[in-house]
Design an enzyme around this catalytic site. Structure first.
Site, PDB file in Angstrom:
ATOM      1  N   VAL A  53     126.412  -4.767  17.735  1.00 33.01           N
ATOM      2  CA  VAL A  53     126.932  -4.861  16.369  1.00 33.01           C
ATOM      3  C   VAL A  53     127.356  -3.475  15.916  1.00 33.01           C
ATOM      4  O   VAL A  53     126.598  -2.510  16.038  1.00 33.01           O
ATOM      5  CB  VAL A  53     125.856  -5.423  15.403  1.00 33.01           C
ATOM      6  CG1 VAL A  53     126.397  -5.439  13.971  1.00 33.01           C
ATOM      7  CG2 VAL A  53     125.425  -6.819  15.822  1.00 33.01           C
ATOM      8  N   ALA A  55     125.697   1.538  14.701  1.00 31.99           N
ATOM      9  CA  ALA A  55     125.811   0.405  15.615  1.00 31.99           C
ATOM     10  C   ALA A  55     124.450   0.164  16.258  1.00 31.99           C
ATOM     11  O   ALA A  55     123.547   1.012  16.157  1.00 31.99           O
ATOM     12  CB  ALA A  55     126.863   0.695  16.687  1.00 31.99           C
ATOM     13  N   LYS A  56     124.281  -0.960  16.884  1.00 30.54           N
ATOM     14  CA  LYS A  56     123.032  -1.234  17.609  1.00 30.54           C
ATOM     15  C   LYS A  56     123.296  -2.357  18.595  1.00 30.54           C
ATOM     16  O   LYS A  56     124.195  -3.175  18.383  1.00 30.54           O
ATOM     17  CB  LYS A  56     121.932  -1.668  16.621  1.00 30.54           C
ATOM     18  CG  LYS A  56     120.530  -1.541  17.170  1.00 30.54           C
ATOM     19  CD  LYS A  56     119.986  -0.142  16.992  1.00 30.54           C
ATOM     20  CE  LYS A  56     118.592  -0.014  17.563  1.00 30.54           C
ATOM     21  NZ  LYS A  56     117.959   1.260  17.178  1.00 30.54           N
ATOM     22  N   GLY A  57     122.504  -2.399  19.652  1.00 28.49           N
ATOM     23  CA  GLY A  57     122.657  -3.460  20.627  1.00 28.49           C
ATOM     24  C   GLY A  57     121.305  -3.978  21.063  1.00 28.49           C
ATOM     25  O   GLY A  57     120.270  -3.360  20.792  1.00 28.49           O
ATOM     26  N   ASP A  82     116.430   2.597  23.050  1.00 32.31           N
ATOM     27  CA  ASP A  82     115.569   2.117  21.963  1.00 32.31           C
ATOM     28  C   ASP A  82     114.372   1.447  22.653  1.00 32.31           C
ATOM     29  O   ASP A  82     114.056   1.800  23.798  1.00 32.31           O
ATOM     30  CB  ASP A  82     116.358   1.168  21.042  1.00 32.31           C
ATOM     31  CG  ASP A  82     115.587   0.853  19.770  1.00 32.31           C
ATOM     32  OD1 ASP A  82     115.381   1.754  18.948  1.00 32.31           O
ATOM     33  OD2 ASP A  82     115.167  -0.306  19.593  1.00 32.31           O
TER      34      ASP A  82
END
Ligand code: NAD
Length: 434
Positions: free
Chosen positions: A79, A124-126, A165
């Site tokens: 995202v 953003a992050k996944g 992460d």
């Protein structure tokens, strides 16, 4: 205004049709945080809806062949919440409970965090919904490579730069970098950060988030007139963030008296031997089995201390345990560890909360240094990196403290005021396309 503005319920928002409006999860928490800051944004409030809608959300199927010959499918996400100030930036999480709502919230918190410390990135992050502990190393590599190939269309050194992460590390970043580079036809080190040093990683990156937690904790303590030497520290999560923060507080003369991980919680009023505990976790993957008294979760949250550091997952400090916390301050190593209700309880109880968006920003700050070093192919010394990290974290924390004092709001709302103002100023100056 004398206190933070009231919460507008998440259900009052226009909600993307791909989320369950009745159970927004972490995204709902983020929306409440944005509502609290809106009254402080002046004319920029006109643009606030921008913050409530992720720019881009990609959901991908990640099929792999397991070692036993069967085919398994995992759901993956990337995202990009906002790219007004620069490319998307944020980690990738491998966890069995990952959801789109969670990745959306984490991506938004990255936008806020990057703006709060003023690094030139959006957010953003996944994530992949998978329990990596159940995969062999070869299966983990296949999952990582297939996921990277699927999100390849939206990532890149100038587009969106993933990082580690929860449950992802240097090796995972190396596989992501290699997969992206193979697809592009040339080696591109700057596509991910948190890489091994030998592949363009930065000195100090692995310890950066924990170091930032320590710097913010020390600044907050100074503002409250509290000594770090002799202070009692309680840490939830003893992974990358929690263990490094614990080590730095231990080295500064504080006593780490309680630690919890996914298996157990330990207590030692005289202070745990942190280096020995780190050694134990390196060999066993958990704090379980270390020679110290074990306590249950209830006892853990009620441990009397000066500094409590949640450094595991989100939603850990809730309306249920916040009334019983006996700390002078909470330094949020994890992302989103405190629910809005718990935030209010802690504020009423005069327990200072240094929010995630500043307290754990050390990681992305050194990721920024890594990205800059990759572009210039010129690498800095660890001393230079740590000095610059400390300076950025201190300056950002002091600005947030000042805004919080001036507006009589929590540090979280103050951080959001600074960050959302920067993001929306960029949005306004860029204007809408077309
Ligand atoms: P990690 O995987 O290295 O460690 C996570 C730790 O949390 C482990 O000790 C694990 O046992 C513990 N844990 C997991 N579930 C738990 C539970 N239910 N109760 C208690 N403990 C539990 O992850 P990390 O990189 O240290 O990340 C921790 C938090 O910090 C996450 O919220 C992450 O988003 C945030 N964060 C990490 C970075 C980074 O650079 N790694 C940067 C910013 C924020």
């Amino acid at each position: 205004m004398s206190s933070d503005s009231p919460i507008i319920t998440a259900s009052a928002h226009a909600v993307p049709s791909y989320l369950n409006a009745d159970n927004l999860g972490p995204w709902g928490i983020y929306l409440q945080q944005v509502d609290r800051v809106t009254p402080y944004l002046g004319s920029l409030a006109r643009w606030v809806e921008t913050l409530k809608r992720p720019k881009r959300a990609l959901v991908v199927d990640v099929p792999i062949e397991m070692d036993d010959g069967t085919i398994a499918h995992f759901e993956g996400y990337r995202v990009q919440h906002n790219t007004s100030r620069g490319p998307g930036k944020g980690g990738v999480r491998f966890h069995q409970d990952v959801t789109l709502s969670e990745v959306m919230a984490l991506s938004a918190w990255m936008s806020v965090k990057n703006a709060a410390v003023n690094v030139p990135y959006g957010g953003a992050k996944g994530g992949i919904r998978v329990d990596p502990r159940k995969l062999s190393r070869a299966e983990l590599e296949r999952v990582t490579r297939r996921y990277t190939s699927e999100i390849n269309i939206i990532i890149g050194p100038n587009k969106d730069i993933p990082a580690p992460d929860v449950n992802t590390n240097e090796q995972v970043m190396a596989w992501m970098m290699d997969t992206y580079s193979m697809n592009e036809g040339s080696t591109s080190t700057g596509v991910v950060t948190g890489k091994p040093i030998s592949l363009g990683g930065s000195l100090g990156r692995r310890e950066a988030t924990g170091r930032g937690v320590f710097v913010v904790g020390a600044e907050a303590a100074r503002n409250l007139g509290m000594e770090i030497k002799g202070a009692r520290i309680v840490v939830q999560g003893f992974g990358n963030v929690g263990s490094v923060a614990a080590k730095l507080f231990h080295e500064a003369g504080a006593k780490v008296i309680a630690v919890q991980d996914h298996k157990t919680a330990l207590f030692d009023p005289a202070g745990l031997d942190v280096p020995a505990l780190i050694e134990h976790v390196t060999h066993n993957g958990t704090i379980d089995g270390f020679r110290a008294e074990t306590i249950n979760a209830e006892q853990f949250w009620q441990t009397e201390c000066e500094i409590l550091i949640p450094a595991a997952l989100e939603g850990q400090i809730t309306a249920a345990n916040a009334p019983h916390i006996k700390a002078r301050m909470v330094i949020e190593g994890a992302n989103g560890p405190t629910t809005p209700e718990a935030d209010d309880i802690l504020r009423e109880r005069n327990i200072l909360v240094a929010p995630d968006v500043i307290a754990n920003a050390g990681g992305v700050t050194v990721s920024y240094f890594e990205w800059v070093q990759d572009f210039s192919s010129f690498f800095w010394t660890e001393e230079e990196i740590n000095q610059r990290l400390v300076r950025i974290m201190q300056e950002a924390f002091r600005a947030i403290w000042q805004v919080s004092q001036e507006n009589k709001v929590t540090l979280r709302t103050a951080a959001f005021i600074i960050a959302c103002t920067r993001i929306l100023q960029a949005r306004e100056m860029r204007g809408l396309y077309p």
